[in-house]
Design an enzyme around this catalytic site. Structure first.
Site, PDB file in Angstrom:
ATOM      1  N   ASN A   1      36.090  26.478  23.848  1.00  0.00           N
ATOM      2  CA  ASN A   1      37.062  27.561  23.720  1.00  0.00           C
ATOM      3  C   ASN A   1      38.398  26.902  23.380  1.00  0.00           C
ATOM      4  O   ASN A   1      39.022  26.288  24.241  1.00  0.00           O
ATOM      5  CB  ASN A   1      37.126  28.323  25.048  1.00  0.00           C
ATOM      6  CG  ASN A   1      38.103  29.473  25.002  1.00  0.00           C
ATOM      7  OD1 ASN A   1      38.810  29.677  24.003  1.00  0.00           O
ATOM      8  ND2 ASN A   1      38.154  30.227  26.086  1.00  0.00           N
TER       9      ASN A   1
ATOM     10  N   HIS B   1      37.493  41.042  25.146  1.00  0.00           N
ATOM     11  CA  HIS B   1      36.659  40.724  26.327  1.00  0.00           C
ATOM     12  C   HIS B   1      35.210  41.174  26.123  1.00  0.00           C
ATOM     13  O   HIS B   1      34.483  41.413  27.091  1.00  0.00           O
ATOM     14  CB  HIS B   1      37.164  41.435  27.612  1.00  0.00           C
ATOM     15  CG  HIS B   1      38.531  41.043  28.059  1.00  0.00           C
ATOM     16  ND1 HIS B   1      39.461  41.972  28.486  1.00  0.00           N
ATOM     17  CD2 HIS B   1      39.128  39.846  28.159  1.00  0.00           C
ATOM     18  CE1 HIS B   1      40.575  41.363  28.826  1.00  0.00           C
ATOM     19  NE2 HIS B   1      40.399  40.056  28.635  1.00  0.00           N
TER      20      HIS B   1
ATOM     21  N   ARG C   1      33.898  30.147  21.292  1.00  0.00           N
ATOM     22  CA  ARG C   1      34.447  31.470  21.609  1.00  0.00           C
ATOM     23  C   ARG C   1      35.532  31.800  20.581  1.00  0.00           C
ATOM     24  O   ARG C   1      36.464  31.023  20.375  1.00  0.00           O
ATOM     25  CB  ARG C   1      35.064  31.467  23.002  1.00  0.00           C
ATOM     26  CG  ARG C   1      35.655  32.805  23.318  1.00  0.00           C
ATOM     27  CD  ARG C   1      36.736  32.728  24.338  1.00  0.00           C
ATOM     28  NE  ARG C   1      37.305  34.064  24.501  1.00  0.00           N
ATOM     29  CZ  ARG C   1      38.503  34.269  25.014  1.00  0.00           C
ATOM     30  NH1 ARG C   1      39.244  33.259  25.410  1.00  0.00           N
ATOM     31  NH2 ARG C   1      38.963  35.479  25.114  1.00  0.00           N
TER      32      ARG C   1
ATOM     33  N   GLY D   1      39.334  41.901  39.452  1.00  0.00           N
ATOM     34  CA  GLY D   1      38.174  42.761  39.716  1.00  0.00           C
ATOM     35  C   GLY D   1      37.206  42.150  40.713  1.00  0.00           C
ATOM     36  O   GLY D   1      36.629  42.844  41.551  1.00  0.00           O
TER      37      GLY D   1
ATOM     38  N   GLY E   1      41.738  40.962  34.780  1.00  0.00           N
ATOM     39  CA  GLY E   1      42.231  39.594  34.985  1.00  0.00           C
ATOM     40  C   GLY E   1      43.710  39.576  34.668  1.00  0.00           C
ATOM     41  O   GLY E   1      44.409  40.560  34.919  1.00  0.00           O
ATOM     42  N   ASN E   2      44.211  38.476  34.097  1.00  0.00           N
ATOM     43  CA  ASN E   2      45.596  38.503  33.600  1.00  0.00           C
ATOM     44  C   ASN E   2      45.689  39.511  32.471  1.00  0.00           C
ATOM     45  O   ASN E   2      46.631  40.278  32.368  1.00  0.00           O
ATOM     46  CB  ASN E   2      46.007  37.118  33.096  1.00  0.00           C
ATOM     47  CG  ASN E   2      46.371  36.211  34.243  1.00  0.00           C
ATOM     48  OD1 ASN E   2      47.037  36.640  35.184  1.00  0.00           O
ATOM     49  ND2 ASN E   2      45.938  34.970  34.181  1.00  0.00           N
TER      50      ASN E   2
ATOM     51  N   ARG F   1      51.543  42.044  30.239  1.00  0.00           N
ATOM     52  CA  ARG F   1      51.495  42.971  29.095  1.00  0.00           C
ATOM     53  C   ARG F   1      51.679  44.411  29.567  1.00  0.00           C
ATOM     54  O   ARG F   1      51.179  44.783  30.635  1.00  0.00           O
ATOM     55  CB  ARG F   1      50.153  42.850  28.369  1.00  0.00           C
ATOM     56  CG  ARG F   1      50.014  41.563  27.607  1.00  0.00           C
ATOM     57  CD  ARG F   1      48.633  41.438  27.008  1.00  0.00           C
ATOM     58  NE  ARG F   1      48.057  40.166  27.377  1.00  0.00           N
ATOM     59  CZ  ARG F   1      46.769  39.870  27.269  1.00  0.00           C
ATOM     60  NH1 ARG F   1      45.925  40.748  26.799  1.00  0.00           N
ATOM     61  NH2 ARG F   1      46.335  38.676  27.630  1.00  0.00           N
TER      62      ARG F   1
ATOM     63  N   GLY G   1      39.171  37.934  37.422  1.00  0.00           N
ATOM     64  CA  GLY G   1      39.971  37.465  38.570  1.00  0.00           C
ATOM     65  C   GLY G   1      40.339  38.538  39.578  1.00  0.00           C
ATOM     66  O   GLY G   1      40.045  38.413  40.769  1.00  0.00           O
TER      67      GLY G   1
ATOM     68  N   LYS H   1      38.870  23.953  26.010  1.00  0.00           N
ATOM     69  CA  LYS H   1      38.068  24.047  27.240  1.00  0.00           C
ATOM     70  C   LYS H   1      36.608  23.890  26.843  1.00  0.00           C
ATOM     71  O   LYS H   1      36.224  24.334  25.762  1.00  0.00           O
ATOM     72  CB  LYS H   1      38.223  25.436  27.870  1.00  0.00           C
ATOM     73  CG  LYS H   1      39.596  25.694  28.408  1.00  0.00           C
ATOM     74  CD  LYS H   1      39.613  27.027  29.139  1.00  0.00           C
ATOM     75  CE  LYS H   1      41.047  27.415  29.407  1.00  0.00           C
ATOM     76  NZ  LYS H   1      41.315  28.831  29.341  1.00  0.00           N
TER      77      LYS H   1
ATOM     78  N   GLU I   1      31.448  34.362  30.913  1.00  0.00           N
ATOM     79  CA  GLU I   1      31.526  34.410  29.456  1.00  0.00           C
ATOM     80  C   GLU I   1      30.924  33.162  28.824  1.00  0.00           C
ATOM     81  O   GLU I   1      30.291  33.230  27.776  1.00  0.00           O
ATOM     82  CB  GLU I   1      32.990  34.565  29.023  1.00  0.00           C
ATOM     83  CG  GLU I   1      33.516  35.961  29.309  1.00  0.00           C
ATOM     84  CD  GLU I   1      35.028  36.031  29.399  1.00  0.00           C
ATOM     85  OE1 GLU I   1      35.574  35.472  30.380  1.00  0.00           O
ATOM     86  OE2 GLU I   1      35.656  36.635  28.519  1.00  0.00           O
TER      87      GLU I   1
HETATM   88  P1  ADP Z   1      42.448  35.494  32.675  1.00  0.00           P
HETATM   89  O1  ADP Z   1      42.679  36.836  32.033  1.00  0.00           O
HETATM   90  O2  ADP Z   1      43.581  34.541  32.460  1.00  0.00           O
HETATM   91  O3  ADP Z   1      41.074  34.914  32.446  1.00  0.00           O
HETATM   92  P2  ADP Z   1      41.551  35.779  35.443  1.00  0.00           P
HETATM   93  O4  ADP Z   1      40.320  36.554  35.174  1.00  0.00           O
HETATM   94  O5  ADP Z   1      41.410  34.391  35.928  1.00  0.00           O
HETATM   95  O6  ADP Z   1      42.554  35.839  34.228  1.00  0.00           O
HETATM   96  O7  ADP Z   1      42.388  36.636  36.526  1.00  0.00           O
HETATM   97  C1  ADP Z   1      43.643  36.228  36.971  1.00  0.00           C
HETATM   98  C2  ADP Z   1      44.145  37.253  37.966  1.00  0.00           C
HETATM   99  O8  ADP Z   1      43.236  37.308  39.058  1.00  0.00           O
HETATM  100  C3  ADP Z   1      45.518  36.929  38.534  1.00  0.00           C
HETATM  101  O9  ADP Z   1      46.319  38.103  38.575  1.00  0.00           O
HETATM  102  C4  ADP Z   1      45.186  36.494  39.941  1.00  0.00           C
HETATM  103  O10 ADP Z   1      46.223  36.796  40.837  1.00  0.00           O
HETATM  104  C5  ADP Z   1      43.997  37.365  40.245  1.00  0.00           C
HETATM  105  N1  ADP Z   1      43.259  36.834  41.396  1.00  0.00           N
HETATM  106  C6  ADP Z   1      42.535  35.706  41.485  1.00  0.00           C
HETATM  107  N2  ADP Z   1      42.081  35.541  42.763  1.00  0.00           N
HETATM  108  C7  ADP Z   1      42.545  36.600  43.479  1.00  0.00           C
HETATM  109  C8  ADP Z   1      42.441  37.037  44.842  1.00  0.00           C
HETATM  110  N3  ADP Z   1      41.756  36.314  45.727  1.00  0.00           N
HETATM  111  N4  ADP Z   1      43.052  38.193  45.182  1.00  0.00           N
HETATM  112  C9  ADP Z   1      43.748  38.913  44.297  1.00  0.00           C
HETATM  113  N5  ADP Z   1      43.893  38.568  43.007  1.00  0.00           N
HETATM  114  C10 ADP Z   1      43.303  37.433  42.597  1.00  0.00           C
END
Ligand code: ADP
Length: 403
Positions: free
Chosen positions: A7, A180, A91, A335, A210-211, A241, A333, A14, A387
């Protein structure tokens, strides 16, 4: 059979090496900050703990070379010969309307990817550089491209068109693409396994939070609609965003503030300074937002509520479009890890047959699980996304069917 998944971002590479018989990862890592003095290489294998070193790396080819050498390392490596890698899966964020499924890399495919540069200027040139780097370092190993947009290509035209003059669809390919896709595809397949029914008999809503976040409506394994659009900016409130806003806000800002006279400045505002971060003025990270909310920080609470409300609206809309659903899936993250976010999103949705078991939802686990009540018509599932594994499986499939 081993498959290497890469990726490539603008300044990072990565990778994950999979053993496909067991579908387990055997080595993984990343080179970050390519071209910068703070460049580093972090990696781990099933038998060697995480290691991080500063490195001098000026481009993607050097990064890929470093990774291959490390995989071949006599003491800590995971392969003896590069020919153990059957295929490399890349990816790719944006396949435009050119690529509706994963493809084996050929000169023609590379040309097609280049034509998608204008609609994905942040991602596709970096992916392209990664493809060339892999070709240079592993000239005999085939590569497959797996697109984030491909899974969404089944959307009907009335869902993917924007109601702006039609000529911009024809000339500039402006339409909803969705992102996604690899994650939504993976978790929908896992949901079918959990529900013990074929995908072709199921209606699902998958929430990748996630982010960056997106919600997808899936009927019989096919995407009907998804919240992200022409770019990954549209849809629900995200880390930095803004998601959906009235587009007239942009023309207002552009007319009023000299600093917003360029598309770049508006893009930074909407992509990097908005969302949880823009509202809370504290953080884009949900963990920080939740902690501050517990400490009675009003803006953090507002940001949390806005994000949950926007997800709830999409779930409700897609429930209507699908005329009911069998399952609701949370992944990524937030979810997978944030019980308060899931709880807030599912609160007061019992009119739709969505009833969360709050106790189960609050119990932490890194495994796939149900968090709905026994009587809930809609099964609520938490499914860790994977993924990389999906890309590895797709790449293996494309390789096998092309031989
Ligand atoms: P990306 O879109 O960069 O792949 P991720 O899927 O890693 O992002 O998700 C990142 C998000 O997940 C961040 O907002 C982070 O705070 C949240 N997150 C990760 N672990 C936890 C947790 N234990 N509780 C709440 N939020 C979390």
């Amino acid at each position: 059979m081993k498959v290497l998944v890469v990726n490539c971002g603008s300044s990072s590479v990565k990778y994950t090496l999979f053993e496909m018989e067991s579908e387990k990862k055997v080595a993984w890592g990343l080179v970050e900050c390519i071209g910068l003095p703070e460049a580093y290489y972090k990696r781990q294998t099933i038998s060697v703990d995480e290691k991080k070193d500063s490195v001098e790396i000026t481009n993607h080819t050097e990064a890929v070379e470093l990774i291959i050498k490390d995989l071949l390392d006599k003491e800590t490596g995971s392969i003896v010969n590069v020919n153990e890698i059957a295929v490399v899966g890349h990816r790719i964020v944006h396949g435009g309307d050119k690529f509706s499924k994963s493809v084996l890399v050929t000169e023609k495919v590379k040309e097609g990817l280049k034509e998608c540069f204008t609609i994905a200027p942040l991602h596709n040139p970096a992916h392209y550089a990664g493809i060339l780097a892999v070709e240079k370092m592993l000239p005999k190993i085939p590569s497959v491209l797996v697109f984030d947009t491909a899974f969404h290509q089944t959307m009907p035209d009335y869902a993917y068109m924007y109601a702006i003059p039609y000529e911009y669809y024809k000339k500039d390919h402006i339409r909803r693409y969705g992102f996604h896709g690899t994650s939504h595809n993976y978790v929908s397949r896992r949901a079918a396994v959990m529900l013990g029914k074929p995908l072709s008999d199921l209606k699902l809503i998958t929430a990748h939070l996630g982010n960056g976040s997106s919600i997808t409506a899936i009927e019989n394994g096919k995407v009907i609609d998804t919240s992200m659009g022409f770019t990954p900016l549209q849809g629900v409130v995200m880390g930095t965003r803004c998601g959906d806003i009235d587009p007239a806000i942009l023309t207002y800002l552009l007319d009023k503030y000299p600093q917003y006279k360029s598309g770049d400045a508006l893009n930074v505002l909407m992509n990097k300074k908005s969302g949880l971060y823009g509202i809370s003025e504290l953080s884009a990270d949900m963990r920080t937002i939740l902690k501050a909310t517990a400490e009675d920080n009003k803006r953090a609470k507002l940001a949390f509520e806005m994000l949950c409300y926007s997800v709830k609206k999409y779930i409700s809309a897609y429930y209507g479009i699908l005329n009911g659903i069998d399952g609701l899936v949370f992944t990524a993250g937030i979810g997978e890890n944030s019980a308060p976010v899931r709880k807030e999103i599912c609160a007061n949705l019992n009119a739709l047959g969505i009833e969360m078991d709050v106790k189960k939802n609050g119990e932490y686990s890194s495994k796939e699980r149900f968090v709905s009540t026994e009587n809930s018509k809609v099964k609520i599932m938490i499914i860790p996304t994977n993924e990389e594994l999906m890309i590895a499986k797709e790449s293996k499939k494309v390789l096998t069917t092309s031989n």
